[in-house]
Design a protein around this motif. Structure first.
Motif, PDB file in Angstrom:
ATOM      1  N   GLY A 485       6.032  13.803  -5.600  1.00 29.77           N
ATOM      2  CA  GLY A 485       5.666  12.688  -6.369  1.00 29.77           C
ATOM      3  C   GLY A 485       4.319  12.256  -6.588  1.00 29.77           C
ATOM      4  N   ASP A 486       3.381  13.070  -6.032  1.00 31.13           N
ATOM      5  CA  ASP A 486       1.807  13.097  -6.059  1.00 31.13           C
ATOM      6  C   ASP A 486       1.352  13.423  -7.310  1.00 31.13           C
ATOM      7  N   ALA A 487       1.505  13.025  -8.695  1.00 31.04           N
ATOM      8  CA  ALA A 487       0.890  13.717  -9.854  1.00 31.04           C
ATOM      9  C   ALA A 487      -0.604  14.085  -9.676  1.00 31.04           C
ATOM     10  N   GLY A 488      -1.439  12.986  -9.217  1.00 37.27           N
ATOM     11  CA  GLY A 488      -2.873  13.362  -9.201  1.00 37.27           C
ATOM     12  C   GLY A 488      -3.197  14.529  -8.354  1.00 37.27           C
ATOM     13  N   ASN A 489      -2.562  14.244  -7.205  1.00 35.02           N
ATOM     14  CA  ASN A 489      -3.013  15.892  -6.267  1.00 35.02           C
ATOM     15  C   ASN A 489      -2.522  17.003  -6.983  1.00 35.02           C
ATOM     16  N   TYR A 494      -3.281  22.118  -9.871  1.00 34.36           N
ATOM     17  CA  TYR A 494      -2.988  22.990 -10.993  1.00 34.36           C
ATOM     18  C   TYR A 494      -3.949  23.454 -11.645  1.00 34.36           C
ATOM     19  N   THR A 495      -4.815  22.630 -11.840  1.00 32.55           N
ATOM     20  CA  THR A 495      -6.317  22.993 -12.549  1.00 32.55           C
ATOM     21  C   THR A 495      -7.291  23.745 -11.783  1.00 32.55           C
ATOM     22  N   ASP A 496      -7.170  23.688 -10.421  1.00 39.74           N
ATOM     23  CA  ASP A 496      -7.856  24.512  -9.426  1.00 39.74           C
ATOM     24  C   ASP A 496      -7.313  26.101  -9.329  1.00 39.74           C
ATOM     25  N   GLY A 497      -5.917  25.866  -9.753  1.00 33.24           N
ATOM     26  CA  GLY A 497      -5.337  27.442  -9.531  1.00 33.24           C
ATOM     27  C   GLY A 497      -5.500  28.105 -10.895  1.00 33.24           C
ATOM     28  N   ILE A 498      -5.657  27.381 -12.158  1.00 33.55           N
ATOM     29  CA  ILE A 498      -6.025  28.139 -13.291  1.00 33.55           C
ATOM     30  C   ILE A 498      -7.581  28.602 -13.160  1.00 33.55           C
ATOM     31  N   GLN A 543      -3.650  18.219 -20.189  1.00 36.24           N
ATOM     32  CA  GLN A 543      -4.900  17.524 -19.988  1.00 36.24           C
ATOM     33  C   GLN A 543      -4.811  16.328 -19.034  1.00 36.24           C
ATOM     34  N   SER A 544      -3.781  15.888 -18.370  1.00 35.87           N
ATOM     35  CA  SER A 544      -3.789  14.566 -17.634  1.00 35.87           C
ATOM     36  C   SER A 544      -2.427  14.824 -16.718  1.00 35.87           C
ATOM     37  N   SER A 545      -2.705  14.036 -15.554  1.00 40.91           N
ATOM     38  CA  SER A 545      -1.669  14.134 -14.648  1.00 40.91           C
ATOM     39  C   SER A 545      -0.452  13.549 -14.821  1.00 40.91           C
ATOM     40  N   GLY A 546      -0.528  12.380 -15.915  1.00 39.90           N
ATOM     41  CA  GLY A 546       0.710  11.855 -16.085  1.00 39.90           C
ATOM     42  C   GLY A 546       1.417  12.655 -17.177  1.00 39.90           C
ATOM     43  N   ALA A 547       1.000  13.695 -17.720  1.00 42.58           N
ATOM     44  CA  ALA A 547       2.060  14.367 -18.303  1.00 42.58           C
ATOM     45  C   ALA A 547       2.285  15.605 -17.710  1.00 42.58           C
TER      46      ALA A 547
END
Length: 665
Positions: A485-489, A494-498, A543-547
């Motif tokens: 449930g830690d969307a920020g991390n 996720y972006t680091d992986g790409i 483009q956002s952690s919330g999405a």
């Protein structure tokens, strides 16, 4: 079997003496090696080499199951298209592991133990875990505790025993790598051409594998531990510098004694791009061109999806003077499969050939609509053609890549470029240099300079064989944080992986450019940095952690892993596109049984939420474990020889031990 492998090892060592790979050319007695005389520093590189073969076929065939590739190969097509899983797929990963690797892993460990060569013992443990976990992933149950002991009818073990045994081996490997070897023992660098004796990279590999394997337990509430996975990740690869990759080459014509394939080439190439039967699937193609419904083309697409030359004009000397690139389309195996149905069935995609001179073909097309569409295609291509009633005659000018058929439906199959690459030992074209791995349909095509396929990033002979990568670690981290449930991390990982995957690709593409590969193959050149930046800021990337959704994470991981068994492993954990795991919805949208499905005997589930609706394991090799070892095999799993074994979950794919053992009864 063990006697056989020593003979094979000896022949391989002798053959390796003509190769430029320094680790593959010396033995105490190269003409008569045996269990006692083979030096551990000479045994390790061949373990690394043959494991690459085993992982290569497992990666390729499970990539067919996961929807990455399509193939016209009869057995493989049952994985990619019809889902009528054929037992002809079952033997090679088993054979290449047990015949070529596992016996040597055990013997290297024992020899190294006598010498106090702790790092070689540790390396043996790592390959033990890699190989036997692959056996568990594929077959579910397998001889393990009695494997390679000399028993001709070893008893199989259940999946839980194999899993725990592999984890124990990794734990011991970490301890052994942290020890100082006894004086006088060979340095690990003498035999290790994967990590070049870098013990710190080996330790990170161990922790990374533990993270990968612990993630497989995501369905098991009593065993899955997010914090343990995160701890292992903190000890595993922290950047692309820490990747464990098998370096592969195109600098030798020496072929392997056991399998007849080039000794120095990439293991994935040997199965996915050696011949002309493989294509990119439409499922994978769509992720690279329309992820998240964005309509954005991924800059990695032209490096992964092959192209051939089209609209070729030859000069007076018969050389290419102008051309365009024909980027492959993906083959539709899951949707309406119109082309496959219309053109002759699931394995009907035709392979292109080369027109050394002008070639005319007559196509009889009775359907007026089809005939008009076919004529329009010829006009668009600028080809000379004529119409006489139902017969359309088309002239393919010299230099053309075309389909040598009079079937008008197949004539358009140049749209599906095969993934084939060439190696010195396989091309059959004497003049083709080592830094040209493009595929030419014939010697005449090569002489003219007409490329039939640019190949694909992961499966060229000179591609690195990916054992464990930083981008995989990032995507695992993203999934684990998402589960917490830690969307920020999760979003950061996720972006680091790409980025990590693109950086890894860019480094290899730059290396290829420096080696002159791009002189004939632009797909081996680096991506445009501006295209990468634009893609990362586009709607193709959340483009956002919330999405952020779990599907966002797993589809980017799917793109990055590509030809890897881990995609199929992940899909099983999420029940493919059933959408009934953890409230995450449909994680792999569009992955489904297609119009050509004929596997009702193998997959008896009637709905996607049924466990056995999906391919969850392979049948055991029908000769080795069903015919010759049936008493032991059926004593553990009485369903092992039944047609619908393909839909039975392996141990880690079950929520509880009770569920798993009930399947075996």
């Amino acid at each position: 079997m063990k006697k056989l492998i020593y003979i094979i090892l000896g022949c391989a060592l002798v053959a390796g003496s003509t190769s430029c790979k320094k680790w593959l050319d010396v033995n105490t007695d190269p003409d008569n090696p045996n269990n006692q005389s083979v030096l551990i520093q000479n045994r390790l590189p061949w373990i690394e080499h043959f494991y690459m073969y085993s992982s290569g076929v497992a990666n390729y065939r499970t990539a067919l199951q996961a929807g990455v590739f399509y193939t016209t190969n009869a057995n493989g097509n049952t994985f990619s298209t019809t889902w009528a899983a054929a037992s002809g797929n079952s033997t090679t990963p088993y054979q290449t592991w047990f015949v070529a690797v596992s016996s040597n892993v055990i013997d290297m460990y024992n020899t190294a133990q006598k010498q106090g060569a702790y790092h070689y013992m540790a390396a043996a443990n790592v390959f033990h875990a890699l190989g036997f976990m692959q056996m568990l992933d594929i077959y579910g149950e397998m001889p393990y505790t009695e494997a390679a002991t000399g028993n001709p009818s070893p008893k199989p073990d259940d999946g839980k025993t194999i899993f725990n045994g592999c984890m124990d081996k990794l734990n011991e490997a970490i301890s052994l790598f942290e020890m100082t070897q006894e004086a006088g023992t060979p340095s690990l660098s003498l035999g290790d051409y994967v990590n070049n004796g870098d013990v710190s990279k080996w330790i990170k590999l161990c922790y990374g594998l533990k993270a990968r394997y612990m993630l497989k337990l995501s369905k098991k509430s009593d065993l899955y531990n997010a914090d343990s996975v995160l701890y292992f990740l903190s000890k595993g690869p922290q950047s692309n510098v820490d990747n464990t990759l098998v370096p592969c080459f195109n600098n030798s014509t020496v072929t392997d004694f056991l399998l007849g394939d080039p000794v120095v080439t990439n293991g994935n190439f040997n199965y996915a791009a050696y011949g002309s039967t493989q294509r990119i699937s439409q499922y994978y193609y769509n992720l690279l061109t329309n992820l998240r419904g964005s309509g954005i083309t991924d800059p990695r697409m032209t490096k992964i999806v092959p192209a051939s030359m089209a609209n070729v004009k030859l000069d007076a000397s018969g050389k290419v003077s102008s051309y365009t690139w024909n980027r492959s389309l993906g083959v539709d195996s899951y949707g309406a499969a119109t082309r496959l149905i219309k053109g002759g069935g699931p394995a009907s995609i035709a392979t292109a050939t080369y027109a050394a001179t002008n070639v005319s073909k007559d196509y009889t097309i009775a359907d007026a609509t089809d005939r008009d569409e076919f004529i329009a295609a010829q006009v668009a291509a600028g080809r000379t053609h004529s119409v006489n009633g139902n017969v359309v005659t088309v002239t393919y000018p010299a230099g053309s890549i075309y389909i040598n058929t009079t079937n008008y439906v197949l004539a358009g199959d140049t749209a599906y470029v095969n993934m084939r690459s060439s190696a010195l030992a396989t091309s059959g074209i004497i003049d083709q240099p080592s830094n040209d791995v493009s595929w030419y349909p014939s010697a005449a095509a090569y002489a003219a300079g007409v490329v039939g396929s640019t190949g694909s990033f992961q499966v060229r002979p000179v591609s690195d064989q990916e054992i464990l990568t930083y981008h995989e670690m990032c995507f695992i981290k993203a999934e684990v944080f998402m589960r917490k449930g830690d969307a920020g991390n999760a979003y950061a990982a996720y972006t680091d992986g790409i980025r990590a995957h693109m950086d890894m690709m860019q480094a290899k593409l730059t290396e290829w450019q420096g080696g002159g590969y791009t002189n004939t193959n632009p797909d081996m050149a680096p991506m445009d940095d501006a295209d990468i930046t634009a893609y990362l800021a586009s709607d193709a990337v959340c483009q956002s952690s919330g999405a952020l959704t779990m599907s966002d994470i797993m589809l980017q991981k799917y793109i990055a892993m590509g030809c890897s068994i881990e995609n199929w492993n992940d899909m099983r954990r999420f029940n493919f596109s059933a959408g009934n795991v953890g409230g995450y919805g449909v994680v792999y949208p569009g992955y489904q049984r297609g119009a050509l499905f004929t596997g009702a005997t193998q997959l008896t589930g009637g709905a996607p939420t049924d466990v056995n609706y999906w391919m969850r394991r392979w049948a055991l090799p029908p000769v080795y474990e069903i015919q010759y070892n049936s008493i032991n095999t059926l004593a553990l799993n009485r369903h092992a020889a039944e047609p619908n074994i393909w839909g039975m979950p392996v141990w880690w794919d079950c929520a509880t031990d009770e569920e798993y053992y009930n399947y075996l009864k």
